[in-house]
Design an enzyme around this catalytic site. Sequence first.
Site, PDB file in Angstrom:
ATOM      1  CB  CYS A  16      -0.982  -0.007   1.162  1.00 50.86           C
ATOM      2  SG  CYS A  16      -0.207  -0.303   2.727  1.00 50.86           S
ATOM      3  CD  GLU A  27       6.581  -1.487   7.799  1.00 48.58           C
ATOM      4  OE1 GLU A  27       6.059  -2.533   8.177  1.00 48.58           O
ATOM      5  OE2 GLU A  27       6.890  -1.256   6.613  1.00 48.58           O
ATOM      6  N   GLY A  69     -16.794   4.200  23.153  1.00 49.88           N
ATOM      7  CA  GLY A  69     -16.337   4.996  22.015  1.00 49.88           C
ATOM      8  C   GLY A  69     -15.294   4.295  21.163  1.00 49.88           C
ATOM      9  CD  GLN A  76       4.265  -5.491   2.970  1.00 48.46           C
ATOM     10  OE1 GLN A  76       5.121  -4.616   3.044  1.00 48.46           O
ATOM     11  NE2 GLN A  76       2.984  -5.248   3.191  1.00 48.46           N
ATOM     12  CG  HIS A  99      15.454   2.027  -3.485  1.00 52.53           C
ATOM     13  ND1 HIS A  99      14.942   3.226  -3.031  1.00 52.53           N
ATOM     14  CD2 HIS A  99      14.384   1.226  -3.736  1.00 52.53           C
ATOM     15  CE1 HIS A  99      13.625   3.141  -3.025  1.00 52.53           C
ATOM     16  NE2 HIS A  99      13.262   1.942  -3.446  1.00 52.53           N
ATOM     17  CD  GLN A 111       2.329  -5.249   7.336  1.00 52.16           C
ATOM     18  OE1 GLN A 111       2.337  -4.058   7.595  1.00 52.16           O
ATOM     19  NE2 GLN A 111       1.266  -5.872   6.904  1.00 52.16           N
TER      20      GLN A 111
END
Lengths: 435, 268
Positions: free
Chosen positions: A59, A123, A200, A129, A108, A125
Amino acid sequence: METREEQVPIHAFVLGANHLTASVALRDKLLFSEEELPEFCRALLQVPGMREAVVLSTCNRSEIYGISAQPSVSRPLIEKLWGAAKGVSEDEIRNHGYFHSQGDSVRHLFRVIGSLDSMVLGEMQIFGQIKEAYRLAVEQRCVDFYLNHLFQSGIRVGKRIRSETSIHEGAVSISYAAVELAKKVLGDLKGKTVGVVGAGEMGELAAQHLHKAGAARFVFFNRTLATAEKLAADFGGELCLLADLDKRLAHCDIVVSATGAPDIVITKAQVQEAARHRGGRPIFLIDIAAPRDIDPDAGKVSNAYLFTIDDLKNVVNENVALRKESSRQALAIIDEEASRMDVWFKGLEIVPTIRNLRDKYNVIVEKEIEKWAAGQSEETRRQLESLGRSLLNKFLHHPTTRLKLLGERGEGKRASYFAGMLFALAEEEGEDGQE
Amino acid sequence: MEPVLLALKFLVPLAYLATAAIYAQLFFSPEESRFARKASLSLSVSLALHTLLLLGLGASLHRCPLGTIGEGLLFLAWILGIIHLLSEWLADTRRLGLFTLLPAALCVVLGVFLLRPDFALPPELHSSFLVFHIVASLASYACFSMAAILSSLYLILHGKLKHKNFDITFRKLPPLEKLDKLSANWSFLGSATMVAASVIGWIWVRKDGLAGMSWREMAIYLVLAVYLLAGIFRRLFGLRGKRFAIVVLVGFLVLVLTNLIGTHGFHR
């Protein structure tokens, strides 16, 4: 797919767009679904000059890692292909994306896999991936010698960064900070009871994170039961009126309070009473309401630990600072591994020359064996072949290692030229046999 | 034999100090994993050298090296090292090595300094019961030391949580509940081994017809009383957390005092 046997120079590159260069809308358009990826990956290999490709699509970023004989030729064609597949103009990809080649593309990839290029620094994740994108490309036979080496190195870099730095440690969101603090007090949250005061969004979010962390039982307190019914159903929790808080507070190991009430909802006396009934077991209180729900003096009760939204923000800030500090160590690892890759790439320049050299002398050896083995027994032929191979390896050992060394030092082109002159590598094969 | 023993007397304290230093780096450094292997290796080497020193001392003295304060301190440090190693494996407490191994290193340094190779054990003390009694006593001391270390860390973390001080010590310490449970476990184990030591001592005194303990010497039972009461109150009335940690530290203080003022043990 072309193979490495072809002796043309190769270039690694990455073409992509991420959260730093493209808007969410464009990133969404450029995103590939799991079903689309294999086909697009194979299509990339049809682009002139392209030899290998891996497509990473998350994403926050969509990137194409490739090996091409002519990246300047391949780039516009890939942009065109990508744009056509996603209904985006090539200009948009070019203007909101990036293109790095050779060493820059390696760095990169290492930055991405080390999570230094992520929206949330550290992070992890992205590591999974990238591994998945690589696995998919291998499955589609879009990866060969070069990207295989590059991605294996990348995975090693990711592992090193994970194990040698603290870049992924510490919560960097308010909800996770609450879970982290709860764990600091209570240890494992498995089987712990969570009391959520208020129905809430904030309370629900905290409950979700605590549920993920292993908390088993949930009690939802609200002024009206109807409002909290859905929450209780979602978490399989119990529903209680706020008026019953006195009776049930002692059963909760963790209390998250997030009501919109203008006054104090949980008093010091209530916490004191709960702590007294808990037989010395600590009670963890999080007040994420504004204005505050829990009396600040409740934190003074022995075995009661009270934290507010400001405390959680402080934890997050400290963790972010720690991650930033760790990113320097991660960069040092990336530099070290990227330099190793540079050496490897430089060493590749000499590979065709070494291959030519071996091929040339192999032909000579085979011709000589043919000449001397004619009319001899099978056993003698085998012995001659063995002798030939052995002599070939011994004679070429030093030239090969020296050439490799020169290649790794970045003198591949010069070494190729001199080796060609010295061993007459450019001359016709027919001449070799006459020598 | 003597040159080897002499070398070990220098090497063992150095090895422990180096190990404590590595564990300190492991605790305070953000790159913990860089030191993890080094720390375990260093501890293993220290323990191996320490074992050789104890065996060498035994061979050289022709008795179990548990007769003097120096020998006792060396043995106590050895048990602390072993306990920490076990705790690393069983309870994942590698990060706490600094707090266990620094006192162990100090015991070793002091122990080596106080060694008396010329000390001859009185004939009435040549008993295997005495050896078991001292081993069990020192094991209980080591367990109580561990409990005291964990309780101190509990109080430190408790203070940091109450004062919202989220520094590196806060990050590296295990959860409060874990510190509390481990402290309780070591207190229980310490009490059990101290009871065993008392029973062995009682049998030894009866068997060899020795004089029993004086009232002053019986002060050691104050320690046992504190820990047993702490255990009972924990079980029955939920004495936990900060209060339990304070009681454990009081018990340890009594233990140190009874030994320092010489009411029991090697000072006789």
